[in-house]
Design an enzyme around this catalytic site. Structure first.
Site, PDB file in Angstrom:
ATOM      1  N   CYS A   1      -5.008  -8.826   1.755  1.00 30.98           N
ATOM      2  CA  CYS A   1      -6.412  -9.178   1.578  1.00 30.98           C
ATOM      3  C   CYS A   1      -7.198  -9.070   2.892  1.00 30.98           C
ATOM      4  O   CYS A   1      -6.636  -8.879   3.964  1.00 30.98           O
ATOM      5  CB  CYS A   1      -6.532 -10.589   1.027  1.00 30.98           C
ATOM      6  SG  CYS A   1      -6.001 -11.850   2.194  1.00 30.98           S
TER       7      CYS A   1
ATOM      8  N   ALA B   1      -6.191 -11.420   5.651  1.00 29.99           N
ATOM      9  CA  ALA B   1      -4.973 -10.962   6.327  1.00 29.99           C
ATOM     10  C   ALA B   1      -5.317  -9.937   7.407  1.00 29.99           C
ATOM     11  O   ALA B   1      -4.771  -9.968   8.514  1.00 29.99           O
ATOM     12  CB  ALA B   1      -4.000 -10.359   5.319  1.00 29.99           C
TER      13      ALA B   1
ATOM     14  N   ARG C   1       4.504 -11.764  10.904  1.00 29.47           N
ATOM     15  CA  ARG C   1       4.388 -10.343  11.260  1.00 29.47           C
ATOM     16  C   ARG C   1       5.239  -9.998  12.475  1.00 29.47           C
ATOM     17  O   ARG C   1       5.315  -8.856  12.885  1.00 29.47           O
ATOM     18  CB  ARG C   1       2.913 -10.059  11.504  1.00 29.47           C
ATOM     19  CG  ARG C   1       2.522  -8.609  11.714  1.00 29.47           C
ATOM     20  CD  ARG C   1       1.038  -8.499  11.477  1.00 29.47           C
ATOM     21  NE  ARG C   1       0.403  -7.307  11.946  1.00 29.47           N
ATOM     22  CZ  ARG C   1      -0.474  -7.267  12.951  1.00 29.47           C
ATOM     23  NH1 ARG C   1      -0.762  -8.366  13.637  1.00 29.47           N
ATOM     24  NH2 ARG C   1      -1.067  -6.157  13.275  1.00 29.47           N
TER      25      ARG C   1
ATOM     26  N   HIS D   1     -10.372  -5.958   9.095  1.00 28.29           N
ATOM     27  CA  HIS D   1     -10.335  -5.304  10.414  1.00 28.29           C
ATOM     28  C   HIS D   1     -11.763  -5.150  10.935  1.00 28.29           C
ATOM     29  O   HIS D   1     -12.055  -5.458  12.077  1.00 28.29           O
ATOM     30  CB  HIS D   1      -9.741  -3.898  10.319  1.00 28.29           C
ATOM     31  CG  HIS D   1      -8.328  -3.848   9.812  1.00 28.29           C
ATOM     32  ND1 HIS D   1      -7.858  -2.792   9.086  1.00 28.29           N
ATOM     33  CD2 HIS D   1      -7.298  -4.708   9.942  1.00 28.29           C
ATOM     34  CE1 HIS D   1      -6.596  -2.997   8.781  1.00 28.29           C
ATOM     35  NE2 HIS D   1      -6.231  -4.158   9.289  1.00 28.29           N
TER      36      HIS D   1
HETATM   37 FE1  CFM Z   1      -2.671  -0.626  11.976  1.00 26.30          FE
HETATM   38 FE2  CFM Z   1      -0.895  -0.310  10.385  1.00 26.30          FE
HETATM   39 FE3  CFM Z   1      -2.611  -2.360  10.189  1.00 26.30          FE
HETATM   40 FE4  CFM Z   1      -0.773  -2.247  12.181  1.00 26.30          FE
HETATM   41 FE5  CFM Z   1       0.928  -3.815  10.755  1.00 26.30          FE
HETATM   42 FE6  CFM Z   1       0.712  -1.859   8.980  1.00 26.30          FE
HETATM   43 FE7  CFM Z   1      -0.924  -3.903   8.781  1.00 26.30          FE
HETATM   44 MO1  CFM Z   1       1.611  -4.208   8.274  1.00 26.30          MO
HETATM   45  S1  CFM Z   1      -0.575  -0.185  12.421  1.00 26.30           S
HETATM   46  S2  CFM Z   1      -2.838  -2.779  12.185  1.00 26.30           S
HETATM   47  S3  CFM Z   1       0.731  -3.621  12.910  1.00 26.30           S
HETATM   48  S4  CFM Z   1      -2.914  -0.284   9.857  1.00 26.30           S
HETATM   49  S5  CFM Z   1       2.439  -2.751   9.815  1.00 26.30           S
HETATM   50  S6  CFM Z   1       0.592   0.390   9.084  1.00 26.30           S
HETATM   51  S7  CFM Z   1       0.059  -2.888   7.237  1.00 26.30           S
HETATM   52  S8  CFM Z   1       0.265  -5.470   9.604  1.00 26.30           S
HETATM   53  S9  CFM Z   1      -3.074  -3.982   8.775  1.00 26.30           S
END
Ligand code: CFM
Length: 547
Positions: free
Chosen positions: A65, A68, A99, A199
């Protein structure tokens, strides 16, 4: 089974078969998210994929989500910002180091709040009468206990629904505690279609409330930041080791092994390099506009990509001594890597992999697999956008969807005092002619083989179909997929938290990964696995109550 045999699967027929399993409306949508790859040279034109769109309700998605993406992903790895999750206690579970992002405080007594999970623990009464009072009390308590420099407040779904004004609380509390930077994120879980929205929200707030508060530069001639590296399993430690050995000054990483003081002065560098484009491209763009810091995409996953990325960084600064030192270090490290790589290559050559991870790893890890002779037959992201798949060139054509409209697009202007050109336009042009692509990400699809499958927001049904038809030698995804795949007798590597291992970045990380994949692919344990449905394919039950 060898890789050649697997390619005898007709990808288009396979796709048709998978889509036929859906009701027609769902099938139509999935068909646009389930693409057979085809790269047209030159220009690296690839087919269009539907991405960053709502998951069909009822499908077992891999997604997380918005909260997260904001609290867990972008801010989570920072050790000295107290992070309060405003919501029911259940939401806070994922704030609790699941994580595996790691950190090294400057001294043993320096603040590190990462081992705490702070929540306002909202109850029914607050859902009815409002939770702001409890949030103020939580901030009071956090200040009294930790005396932090900064506090971040993160709202989860119910907070948005009841309408607590977390930003007003942050402003009031900042007045009450001058000297503590208090900022809030409206990152309710439902805000976007996935983590991706979170993000963007995190990037915006970091940019407006954190970056640029101090002008204290770190000593060193070659100062740069790494954006989008989160120190999972110690990845950032390995990258820091290499940067230091090359003679570079890594001012801060956003946000692996990071601290608040490094964030607030992060505009004092001459270069930003972007590792995970999906999670942090917004900050790179905004820092360029406001401060004039150029950025380019790099990758520290795989030995070859690490060497190439550090060469590019040295080339950017253009210092002869730095370039020589970097080359020397790469040569030394590559000798060690090659010994292991060659041995593992012999065992793994011709094998196949499938990768379904977040928004960048499904691309980055293909390089590592390639180095040991493993071909990626299918890959996809949980929440990436079209540009992560097809490359930045498609950006102008991406339609603004409901998700993007939900999130503020900041208007950024040049900082009148602190904006300065790091390189003249002529210097940038020269670097471009030497192969550095500024403000650009080429995406995953142009690097994948012909007729490989590119699948956005994959689900369990499609994963099982892939296993039955392609019999991959390994699948990489997350914890929700792990046990289903293993029960099919297929080796599985968790590529989010790495479960218990790492680092996988840089040179030492590549060695760790080669060995781990060799071990997994050649373990007999998976062949001996018998899934419950193989023993008894149908569920039988009887009434607990009779007569
Ligand atoms: Fe970038 Fe990723 Fe992500 Fe990531 Fe991660 Fe991820 Fe993630 Mo899991 S590199 S930041 S450190 S998009 S592994 S492939 S899904 S937490 S939001």
């Amino acid at each position: 089974m060898a890789h050649d045999e697997k390619m005898t699967v007709n990808a288009d027929e396979f796709k048709a078969e998978v889509i036929a399993g859906y009701p027609s409306k769902t099938g139509k949508k999935r068909s646009r998210q389930f693409v057979v790859n085809h790269v047209e040279e030159p220009g690296e034109k690839v087919p269009e994929i539907l991405a960053n769109s709502k998951t069909v309700p009822g499908i077992l998605t891999m997604r997380g989500c918005c909260y997260a993406g904001c609290r867990g992903v972008v801010l989570g790895p920072t050790r000295d910002i107290v992070q309060i999750v405003h919501g029911p206690i259940g939401c806070c579970f994922y704030a609790w180091l699941t994580r595996r992002n790691q950190t090294h405080p400057e001294t043993p007594t320096s603040p590190n709040y990462m081992t705490y999970a702070l929540s306002t623990d909202l109850q029914e009464s607050e859902i009815v009468f409002g939770g702001e009072k409890k949030l103020r009390a939580a901030v009071d308590e956090a200040v009294a206990i930790f005396h932090p420099k900064a506090i971040g407040i993160f709202s989860t779904c119910p907070v948005g629904l009841i309408g607590d004004d977390i930003h007003a609380v942050a402003r009031d509390m900042e007045e009450k505690y001058p000297g503590v930077n208090i900022f809030a994120f409206s990152c309710e879980g439902y805000k976007g279609v996935s983590q991706s929205a979170g993000h963007h929200i995190a990037n915006n707030k970091l940019f407006t409330d954190v970056v640029g508060l101090s002008d204290k530069a770190k000593p060193g001639k070659f100062r740069f930041n790494i954006l989008g590296e989160y120190n999972i399993g110690g990845d950032a430690f390995e990258i820091e080791r290499i940067a230091e050995a090359c003679g570079l000054t890594l001012h801060t990483t956003f946000s692996g092994n990071s601290s608040y003081d490094d964030f607030i002065s992060s505009q004092m560098v001459d270069l930003n390099v972007v590792m995970c484009h999906r999670s942090i491209n917004y900050l790179a763009e905004m820092m360029e506009k406001k401060y004039g810091i150029p950025w380019f995409k790099i990758n520290f996953i795989s030995a070859g990509a690490t060497a190439k990325s550090f060469r590019k960084i040295a080339q950017f600064f253009g210092d002869k001594e730095l370039i020589e030192r970097t080359e020397k270090f790469i040569e030394k490290e590559m000798a060690e890597v090659e010994t292991v790589r060659k041995e593992v290559y012999k065992h793994c050559k011709g094998k196949t992999a499938m990768l379904f991870v977040g928004g960048s790893r499904a691309h980055h890890y293909q390089d590592l697999f390639r180095e040991i002779g493993v071909t990626t037959l299918a890959a996809g992201y949980e929440f990436a956008h079209r540009d992560d798949y097809e490359g930045s060139k498609v950006l102008p054509g991406i339609v603004v969807d409901a998700d993007s409209r939900n999130i503020e697009q900041l208007t950024v202007e040049k900082d009148p005092k602190r904006y300065h050109e790091r390189k003249t336009p002529a210097e940038i042009k020269k670097l471009e002619s030497e192969g550095i692509e500024f403000n650009n990400y080429r995406g995953m699809m142009p690097e994948m083989i012909e007729k490989s499958l590119v699948i956005d927001d994959i689900n369990h049904y499609e994963t099982e179909k892939l296993i039955e038809t392609y019999h991959p030698d390994i699948i990489c995804a997350g914890i929700k997929e792990k046990y289903v795949v293993q029960k099919h007798g297929v080796p599985f590597k968790q590529l989010h938290s790495y479960d218990y291992m790492g680092p996988f970045a840089g040179f030492k990380g590549a060695i760790n990964f080669y060995r781990e994949i060799d071990r997994l692919m050649h373990s007999r344990a998976f062949k001996l696995t018998q899934a419950p449905w193989q023993k008894s394919p149908e569920l039988t039950a009887s009434y607990a109550w009779t007569k």
